[in-house]
Design an enzyme around this catalytic site. Structure first.
Site, PDB file in Angstrom:
ATOM      1  N   CYS A 102       0.837  -1.208   0.000  1.00 17.79           N
ATOM      2  CA  CYS A 102       0.000   0.000   0.000  1.00 17.79           C
ATOM      3  C   CYS A 102       0.871   1.258   0.000  1.00 17.79           C
ATOM      4  O   CYS A 102       1.502   1.572  -1.000  1.00 17.79           O
ATOM      5  CB  CYS A 102      -0.965  -0.047   1.186  1.00 17.79           C
ATOM      6  SG  CYS A 102      -2.382   1.055   1.003  1.00 17.79           S
TER       7      CYS A 102
ATOM      8  N   HIS B 155      -3.539  -5.218   0.076  1.00 20.26           N
ATOM      9  CA  HIS B 155      -3.277  -5.753   1.410  1.00 20.26           C
ATOM     10  C   HIS B 155      -3.281  -7.275   1.393  1.00 20.26           C
ATOM     11  O   HIS B 155      -4.339  -7.898   1.428  1.00 20.26           O
ATOM     12  CB  HIS B 155      -4.353  -5.264   2.392  1.00 20.26           C
ATOM     13  CG  HIS B 155      -4.266  -3.812   2.712  1.00 20.26           C
ATOM     14  ND1 HIS B 155      -3.849  -3.354   3.944  1.00 20.26           N
ATOM     15  CD2 HIS B 155      -4.529  -2.713   1.971  1.00 20.26           C
ATOM     16  CE1 HIS B 155      -3.869  -2.018   3.947  1.00 20.26           C
ATOM     17  NE2 HIS B 155      -4.278  -1.624   2.755  1.00 20.26           N
TER      18      HIS B 155
ATOM     19  N   GLU C 101      -2.533  -9.250   3.791  1.00 19.37           N
ATOM     20  CA  GLU C 101      -3.044  -9.798   5.054  1.00 19.37           C
ATOM     21  C   GLU C 101      -4.569  -9.898   5.027  1.00 19.37           C
ATOM     22  O   GLU C 101      -5.158 -10.776   5.634  1.00 19.37           O
ATOM     23  CB  GLU C 101      -2.584  -8.951   6.243  1.00 19.37           C
ATOM     24  CG  GLU C 101      -3.429  -7.748   6.561  1.00 19.37           C
ATOM     25  CD  GLU C 101      -3.335  -6.639   5.524  1.00 19.37           C
ATOM     26  OE1 GLU C 101      -4.243  -5.798   5.468  1.00 19.37           O
ATOM     27  OE2 GLU C 101      -2.339  -6.602   4.765  1.00 19.37           O
TER      28      GLU C 101
END
Length: 387
Positions: free
Chosen positions: A259, A351, A353
């Protein structure tokens, strides 16, 4: 549950949406953006990348799963304001410890409900993200002109550095899970707990550092790699972070950024960044991995992007060798990843995660680990040859 007091969302262009107060009562200002996720509102609210933004949820019904301590992505809610169409009247999830409204009130997050969020979303898609304000309580009685003047006087996102507001004030370490294979220095520009857990789960001691540290501070840790996290603000206002990254890259330390960390790698390589019309936010953004040809559905939250050619390779203007765009958005061809061909460095704009999902991009943590272990093997071999 939404209050009975009236509230109004006012956009910079003078557009107004009248509804009811939700969460705390008062006045707040921020950049109006929309998130397309149908779930994961707790992760959105506690993602530091949303600092300075009034977040509108496009899903019409929000709050039914309540809030809990386990799914917090950071120490608090970061959004400047919150906009929903229909707040849930009850909490029906067995994991809930309290209601969403409870947390919004407790943390002073001013919100609004009962407006046509579809209409607001369509307007932002056409006109672009813009400054906005939510007014409830005594400021609801201000004239339309007074409210609009306050909105237009608020600080915009362009040129704004918010790292100091969201970063950890003190360094801390998340120990490796299982057998330790290395360590990673994480520059906390607004990092999420899920990111730290994913790194630790791969056998890495995770040293989380405040955003004001220097390259010397990083190198003194002798980390196996450097990681730049997600975060809010304009990458063009983060010169010191860019200089830190350039110095660490020259030292040969492997790097992975997500990001904001992707945008800062772009700047470190000598590329430009620019503000997107309304950004990418939500957990259903399609991205093409050029290396595999696979389409990934990704979680994203960014309002800025890197300027780089989608096809072919090019030389880093800052002298870091050959670079390629590794991923791009299938919605608008925005750069979604960079890969350095002469350095152990790569990044993605989304992202991996991805709490609360999807998990299509989780493999990127494994790619990072492979880079670290390969670098360690090469270093060990070189040392033996030197002996």
């Amino acid at each position: 549950m939404a209050g009975s007091e009236p509230a109004v969302l006012v956009l910079e262009d003078g557009t107004r949406y009248v509804g009811r107060a939700y969460g705390a009562v008062g006045t707040t200002f921020g950049e109006a953006v929309f998130s397309t996720g149908m779930t994961g509102y707790q992760e959105t609210l506690t993602d530091p990348s949303y600092a300075g933004q009034i977040v509108l949820m496009t899903a019409p019904h929000i709050g039914n799963t309540g809030m809990n301590d386990e799914d917090m992505e950071s120490r608090q809610i970061w959004v400047a304001g919150y906009v929903v169409r229909e707040p849930s009247r009850v909490v029906s999830n067995f994991r809930a410890q309290r209601s969403l409204d409870d947390d919004l009130v407790a943390q002073g997050i001013v919100g609004i409900s009962g407006i046509d969020t579809r209409a607001v979303t369509r307007h932002i898609r056409a006109a672009g993200a813009m400054r906005s304000g939510i007014f409830s309580g005594q400021d609801f009685a201000l004239s339309d002109g007074e409210q609009l003047e306050q909105v237009r006087s608020a600080t915009g996102m362009a040129g704004r550095n918010l790292s100091a507001e969201v970063s950890t004030p003190e360094p801390f370490t998340v120990p490796a899970v299982g057998e330790k294979v290395g360590s990673v220095a994480v520059l906390d520009l607004g990092v999420k707990t899920s990111t730290l857990n994913n790194l630790a789960a791969r056998g890495l001691d995770v040293h989380v550092l405040p955003q004001m540290v220097t390259a010397r501070d990083v190198l003194e840790l002798e980390p196996s790699a450097l990681f730049f996290s997600n975060g809010p603000g304009d990458p063009g206002a983060s010169d010191k972070h860019v200089e830190l990254l350039q110095e660490v890259l020259r030292a040969g330390i492997p790097y992975f950024g997500i990001c904001f960390g992707n945008q800062l790698l772009g700047r470190a390589l000598g590329l430009g960044t620019y503000k997107l019309p309304f950004g990418h936010r939500g957990i259903n953004q399609p991205v093409l991995d050029k290396r595999t040809g696979r389409v990934e559905i990704t979680a994203q939250n960014h309002g800025f992007a890197v300027e780089a050619p989608i096809e072919g390779t090019f030389d880093s203007p800052a002298g870091f060798g050959r670079v390629e765009v590794s991923h791009f958005s299938l919605n608008d061809n925005v750069v979604e990843g960079l890969n350095c061909l002469d350095l152990n460095a790569f990044s993605v704009q989304y992202h991996p995660e991805a709490a609360a999902g999807p998990h299509d991009a989780n493999y990127l943590f494994d790619r990072f680990l492979a880079m670290i272990t390969e670098q360690g093997t090469e270093t060990t071999s070189a040392q033996k040859e030197g002996e």
